[in-house]
Design a protein around this motif. Structure first.
Motif, PDB file in Angstrom:
ATOM      1  N   LYS A 184      -1.430  -0.333  -3.961  1.00 43.97           N
ATOM      2  CA  LYS A 184      -0.647   0.214  -5.052  1.00 43.97           C
ATOM      3  C   LYS A 184      -1.214  -0.163  -6.419  1.00 43.97           C
ATOM      4  N   VAL A 185      -1.730  -1.355  -6.552  1.00 50.74           N
ATOM      5  CA  VAL A 185      -2.309  -1.771  -7.833  1.00 50.74           C
ATOM      6  C   VAL A 185      -3.461  -0.855  -8.191  1.00 50.74           C
ATOM      7  N   LEU A 186      -4.290  -0.508  -7.179  1.00 56.32           N
ATOM      8  CA  LEU A 186      -5.409   0.393  -7.401  1.00 56.32           C
ATOM      9  C   LEU A 186      -4.910   1.763  -7.805  1.00 56.32           C
ATOM     10  N   SER A 187      -3.843   2.225  -7.116  1.00 55.14           N
ATOM     11  CA  SER A 187      -3.276   3.536  -7.455  1.00 55.14           C
ATOM     12  C   SER A 187      -2.786   3.566  -8.888  1.00 55.14           C
ATOM     13  N   ALA A 188      -2.116   2.500  -9.323  1.00 56.00           N
ATOM     14  CA  ALA A 188      -1.551   2.461 -10.660  1.00 56.00           C
ATOM     15  C   ALA A 188      -2.646   2.480 -11.710  1.00 56.00           C
ATOM     16  N   VAL A 189      -3.747   1.755 -11.446  1.00 56.61           N
ATOM     17  CA  VAL A 189      -4.854   1.713 -12.406  1.00 56.61           C
ATOM     18  C   VAL A 189      -5.493   3.078 -12.563  1.00 56.61           C
ATOM     19  N   GLU A 190      -5.657   3.798 -11.441  1.00 57.69           N
ATOM     20  CA  GLU A 190      -6.345   5.086 -11.476  1.00 57.69           C
ATOM     21  C   GLU A 190      -5.490   6.181 -12.074  1.00 57.69           C
ATOM     22  N   THR A 191      -4.159   6.045 -11.997  1.00 50.77           N
ATOM     23  CA  THR A 191      -3.309   7.077 -12.550  1.00 50.77           C
ATOM     24  C   THR A 191      -2.969   6.761 -14.000  1.00 50.77           C
TER      25      THR A 191
ATOM     26  N   PHE B 290       0.833  -1.198   0.000  1.00 53.68           N
ATOM     27  CA  PHE B 290       0.000   0.000   0.000  1.00 53.68           C
ATOM     28  C   PHE B 290       0.873   1.255   0.000  1.00 53.68           C
ATOM     29  N   THR B 291       0.363   2.308  -0.614  1.00 55.29           N
ATOM     30  CA  THR B 291       0.958   3.622  -0.427  1.00 55.29           C
ATOM     31  C   THR B 291       0.452   4.175   0.894  1.00 55.29           C
ATOM     32  N   VAL B 292       1.203   5.077   1.501  1.00 55.39           N
ATOM     33  CA  VAL B 292       0.877   5.585   2.829  1.00 55.39           C
ATOM     34  C   VAL B 292       0.811   7.100   2.805  1.00 55.39           C
ATOM     35  N   ASP B 293      -0.217   7.644   3.448  1.00 52.81           N
ATOM     36  CA  ASP B 293      -0.362   9.093   3.562  1.00 52.81           C
ATOM     37  C   ASP B 293      -1.072   9.394   4.867  1.00 52.81           C
ATOM     38  N   ARG B 294      -0.823  10.541   5.441  1.00 52.86           N
ATOM     39  CA  ARG B 294      -1.507  10.961   6.666  1.00 52.86           C
ATOM     40  C   ARG B 294      -2.502  12.064   6.340  1.00 52.86           C
ATOM     41  N   LYS B 295      -3.727  11.897   6.832  1.00 52.19           N
ATOM     42  CA  LYS B 295      -4.770  12.899   6.673  1.00 52.19           C
ATOM     43  C   LYS B 295      -5.324  13.238   8.049  1.00 52.19           C
ATOM     44  N   GLY B 296      -4.922  14.384   8.599  1.00 54.62           N
ATOM     45  CA  GLY B 296      -5.353  14.746   9.943  1.00 54.62           C
ATOM     46  C   GLY B 296      -4.816  13.754  10.951  1.00 54.62           C
ATOM     47  N   GLU B 297      -5.713  13.157  11.752  1.00 53.35           N
ATOM     48  CA  GLU B 297      -5.302  12.194  12.769  1.00 53.35           C
ATOM     49  C   GLU B 297      -5.212  10.772  12.231  1.00 53.35           C
ATOM     50  N   LYS B 298      -5.560  10.578  10.988  1.00 53.49           N
ATOM     51  CA  LYS B 298      -5.681   9.218  10.455  1.00 53.49           C
ATOM     52  C   LYS B 298      -4.633   8.929   9.378  1.00 53.49           C
TER      53      LYS B 298
END
Length: 241
Positions: free
Chosen positions: A234-241, A220-228
């Motif tokens: 990654k496969v999903l990310s690659a398909v969408e980009t 998975f790719t990792v990102d922080r959004k606020g407290e979460k």
């Protein structure tokens, strides 16, 4: 040193003081049921995060037919938001507190794609009990107990929920379960994690961060959004980009 306030500042301060001591309802455009915000609870903070700060707006659309799990649904603000945004997906709202469940059911009244489960997300199918019942409503924690406990509730594995709903995929797994993420990500992860598209989780402490990070690995790719933390496959990310 004295500090002076103009009229608008004084009114704002008075309103904030009133809000701290009285329950009140907020009508949000697009939502059929107003949100009841309780005094001296975390309800206002949750409302700000979900509705005002839009902390879940960054999520990608779940695949058709996939489940959305809202674990630690609290009073249902995030559940109602997810139901409104993804009307074609089933949202499973899981909450252990009877006090919170009353408002969860009220706030999700009439939402046909919401299924409410009284209990907790866990690493095994087991009986659970809230072991800090005197804590604030947003910080209840659970432990595994024997079935004959007077206060026992159902604890469920993620793959068990999937089987009960005849679902092959989880489009969004949202978790704010006060440390129980340690147990969820420690046992049987291989049975459900490969079917998860994205995860939004609030991590409670360094131990939880280490356990979840180790389970997620590099899939998975990792990102922080606020407290979460937001983990997206990654496969999903690659398909969408």
């Amino acid at each position: 040193m004295s500090q002076y306030y103009n009229l608008s500042q004084t009114i704002f301060i008075m309103l904030r003081a009133a809000i701290a001591f009285w329950d009140y309802k907020i009508h949000v455009p697009g939502y059929d049921v107003p949100f009841l915000i309780r005094a001296k609870q975390s309800d206002w903070d949750v409302f700000k995060q979900i509705i005002l700060s839009m902390e879940l707006d960054h999520l990608n659309a779940p695949s058709p037919g996939s489940l959305i799990i809202d674990a630690g649904a609290n009073i249902g603000i995030s559940t109602a938001y997810l139901s409104r945004r993804y009307p074609d997906n089933t949202i499973i709202a899981i909450e252990p507190s009877n006090e919170n469940l009353v408002l969860l059911r009220e706030h999700c009244k009439g939402l046909s794609n919401v299924v409410i489960i009284e209990g907790g997300l866990w690493g095994a199918d087991a009986w659970l009990e809230i072991y800090n019942p005197d804590a604030k409503s947003w910080s209840f924690r659970v432990k595994e107990v024997k079935e004959n406990s007077n206060q026992a509730m159902l604890g469920m594995r993620i793959d068990t929920i999937m089987k009960k709903q005849n679902a092959e995929k989880i489009g969004i797994l949202k978790m704010d379960i006060e440390g129980s993420e340690c147990d969820v990500f420690s046992r049987g992860v291989e049975k459900w994690l490969p079917q998860v598209e994205q995860i939004v989780v609030e991590l409670h402490g360094e131990e939880a961060e280490g356990i979840v990070t180790n389970a997620i690995s590099d899939e998975f790719t990792v990102d922080r959004k606020g407290e979460k933390m937001h983990y997206q496959r990654k496969v999903l990310s690659a398909v969408e980009t």
